[in-house]
Design a protein around this motif. Sequence first.
Motif, PDB file in Angstrom:
ATOM      1  N   MET A   1      15.101   5.889   3.239  1.00  0.00           N
ATOM      2  CA  MET A   1      13.704   6.166   2.943  1.00  0.00           C
ATOM      3  C   MET A   1      12.982   6.513   4.226  1.00  0.00           C
ATOM      4  O   MET A   1      13.033   5.749   5.180  1.00  0.00           O
ATOM      5  CB  MET A   1      13.076   4.923   2.306  1.00  0.00           C
ATOM      6  N   GLY A   2      12.317   7.650   4.285  1.00  0.00           N
ATOM      7  CA  GLY A   2      11.673   8.096   5.509  1.00  0.00           C
ATOM      8  C   GLY A   2      10.393   7.346   5.811  1.00  0.00           C
ATOM      9  O   GLY A   2      10.003   6.434   5.093  1.00  0.00           O
ATOM     10  N   GLU A  23      11.122   9.465  -6.236  1.00  0.00           N
ATOM     11  CA  GLU A  23      12.060  10.452  -5.687  1.00  0.00           C
ATOM     12  C   GLU A  23      13.052   9.791  -4.730  1.00  0.00           C
ATOM     13  O   GLU A  23      14.231  10.135  -4.714  1.00  0.00           O
ATOM     14  CB  GLU A  23      11.293  11.573  -4.976  1.00  0.00           C
ATOM     15  N   ALA A  24      12.549   8.830  -3.942  1.00  0.00           N
ATOM     16  CA  ALA A  24      13.425   8.112  -3.019  1.00  0.00           C
ATOM     17  C   ALA A  24      14.487   7.320  -3.797  1.00  0.00           C
ATOM     18  O   ALA A  24      15.654   7.259  -3.400  1.00  0.00           O
ATOM     19  CB  ALA A  24      12.598   7.175  -2.139  1.00  0.00           C
ATOM     20  N   ASP A  26      15.768   8.094  -6.668  1.00  0.00           N
ATOM     21  CA  ASP A  26      16.762   9.053  -7.158  1.00  0.00           C
ATOM     22  C   ASP A  26      17.741   9.453  -6.067  1.00  0.00           C
ATOM     23  O   ASP A  26      18.939   9.557  -6.290  1.00  0.00           O
ATOM     24  CB  ASP A  26      16.072  10.333  -7.670  1.00  0.00           C
ATOM     25  N   SER A  27      17.191   9.696  -4.858  1.00  0.00           N
ATOM     26  CA  SER A  27      18.027  10.315  -3.839  1.00  0.00           C
ATOM     27  C   SER A  27      18.719   9.327  -2.914  1.00  0.00           C
ATOM     28  O   SER A  27      19.774   9.621  -2.371  1.00  0.00           O
ATOM     29  CB  SER A  27      17.188  11.302  -3.016  1.00  0.00           C
ATOM     30  N   GLU A  28      18.134   8.147  -2.719  1.00  0.00           N
ATOM     31  CA  GLU A  28      18.663   7.268  -1.674  1.00  0.00           C
ATOM     32  C   GLU A  28      19.194   5.930  -2.156  1.00  0.00           C
ATOM     33  O   GLU A  28      19.791   5.196  -1.381  1.00  0.00           O
ATOM     34  CB  GLU A  28      17.580   7.006  -0.619  1.00  0.00           C
ATOM     35  N   PHE A  29      18.925   5.593  -3.409  1.00  0.00           N
ATOM     36  CA  PHE A  29      19.342   4.271  -3.880  1.00  0.00           C
ATOM     37  C   PHE A  29      20.281   4.389  -5.074  1.00  0.00           C
ATOM     38  O   PHE A  29      20.243   5.371  -5.817  1.00  0.00           O
ATOM     39  CB  PHE A  29      18.117   3.434  -4.277  1.00  0.00           C
ATOM     40  N   THR A  30      21.100   3.370  -5.244  1.00  0.00           N
ATOM     41  CA  THR A  30      21.976   3.333  -6.412  1.00  0.00           C
ATOM     42  C   THR A  30      21.532   2.199  -7.322  1.00  0.00           C
ATOM     43  O   THR A  30      20.832   1.277  -6.902  1.00  0.00           O
ATOM     44  CB  THR A  30      23.439   3.110  -6.001  1.00  0.00           C
ATOM     45  N   GLU A  33      20.901  -1.754  -6.553  1.00  0.00           N
ATOM     46  CA  GLU A  33      20.612  -1.964  -5.137  1.00  0.00           C
ATOM     47  C   GLU A  33      19.270  -2.685  -4.967  1.00  0.00           C
ATOM     48  O   GLU A  33      18.330  -2.447  -5.718  1.00  0.00           O
ATOM     49  CB  GLU A  33      20.560  -0.600  -4.430  1.00  0.00           C
TER      50      GLU A  33
END
Lengths: 253, 253
Positions: A1-2, A23-24, A26-30, A33
């Motif tokens: 996460m930026g 969006e984070a 969707d893209s960075e977490f499973t 988690e």
Amino acid sequence: MGTTQLESVPEPKYWHLKTVLSEALDSEFTVGEILPNERDLAARFGVARATLRQALEQLELEGRLQRRRGVGTTVAPPRMGVAVGSDQQVWPGTGDDGWQAVDCTLAAPPAVVATALETARDQAVHIVRRSRVSHGQPVAAELLYVPVTSVPDLTAIDTPSEAARARAVLRELQRLELEGQDRAVELGSARADDARELDRLPGAPVLVVTTRFFAGGRTAALSVATYRADTCRLTFGASGGVEIHHGPERQAS
Amino acid sequence: MGTTQLESVPEPKYWHLKTVLSEALDSEFTVGEILPNERDLAARFGVARATLRQALEQLELEGRLQRRRGVGTTVAPPRMGVAVGSDQQVWPGTGDDGWQAVDCTLAAPPAVVATALETARDQAVHIVRRSRVSHGQPVAAELLYVPVTSVPDLTAIDTPSEAARARAVLRELQRLELEGQDRAVELGSARADDARELDRLPGAPVLVVTTRFFAGGRTAALSVATYRADTCRLTFGASGGVEIHHGPERQAS
């Protein structure tokens, strides 16, 4: 996460943050988690803790996040489709739908139930408790109210256990010809006993499904089923017969 | 409302307070009446402000209270029954169900919609916006996604207004033979544009009804309708045809 700083936007800040967080996810977490703690998240996105909390609440409402005591906030799996209605109208307890009879008591129902059943306010009815499990998880708790007059032969039955008594009421009910049913779905909050059964805190958002069963020209039974709103998507239908499948993005708009 | 002090109970304190407040609403308040402010209420019941707020949130979830900006917390009228499904399967736009076409755009839908429609991710579809009014109040906002291939003759139509274009899409859709439909209901939070239309804040709890319409062996249209969860009870059915009527007590258990 930026470390994205949010710019000022016409929408409420928490709303915009929610979109960014979504969006984070969707893209960075499973799924499953654990999210960083609130202080760290607030710092990364440059927002106040209160704003962050509002955004997290939104994502919980939408079923994207789960907050669990002793664990923290985790990324939720997609909601389960749980079949509630079908074209076929059947009595409760018929078919293999994951419902299990728990117990049965004879007591006066709440006023609103007495009204729907057209029984006198203080008249005792059979109250069958059932619970529903789907994919190994508790998804719903139900109280099924059955007037004594709907199951006149029940008194003759001598049952060994509470669950057996509940099943006996369901069996007697199935002897009536089902003339129709209707259903309503609304938002509610879990009562203490339902919450326990559903593994939630009292007051957690639930979807309350009220079903009336008609036989002999009157309401022969009334079911009030409480579904977990965080994990369930109630499905109705389907002449088409195809399951709606939502991917990782849960909101279809 | 009396000055009842709450005794210690095994349930969470806010939950017990909720029950006490709920009874007070039934016996001492009328629909539309404004509640005393939080400080006064907390003092009367001998609870902390935080506990009171939790109880008020519960009652709002259950549709007993409404919080409105600039007005305060008022006693909510009973929820409206809003018919969502019936035994008959019909295309949207047929029948007098309170839906009004607002406008129509041609744009790429969200990924989850594209998947359900089996269109390519970047393929534009018709997006018809409709709003639904019941008893003079906005109750739902809908986005109806219609692949271009479902309404092949539409391009020939020259329409004067956005609403007329929306109606033209609905009309073309009705030329297809409807083979079936299925529906799902889940909890969501209102997007900013829906919230505006529904006269709510973004993020307010909503009931999201997703309907797939099948024609020609595929999904010919997908509707995502957002209903106000505070004022609406969604009704399905009814072969029995009778309206479920809930009295002032809204929770049937």
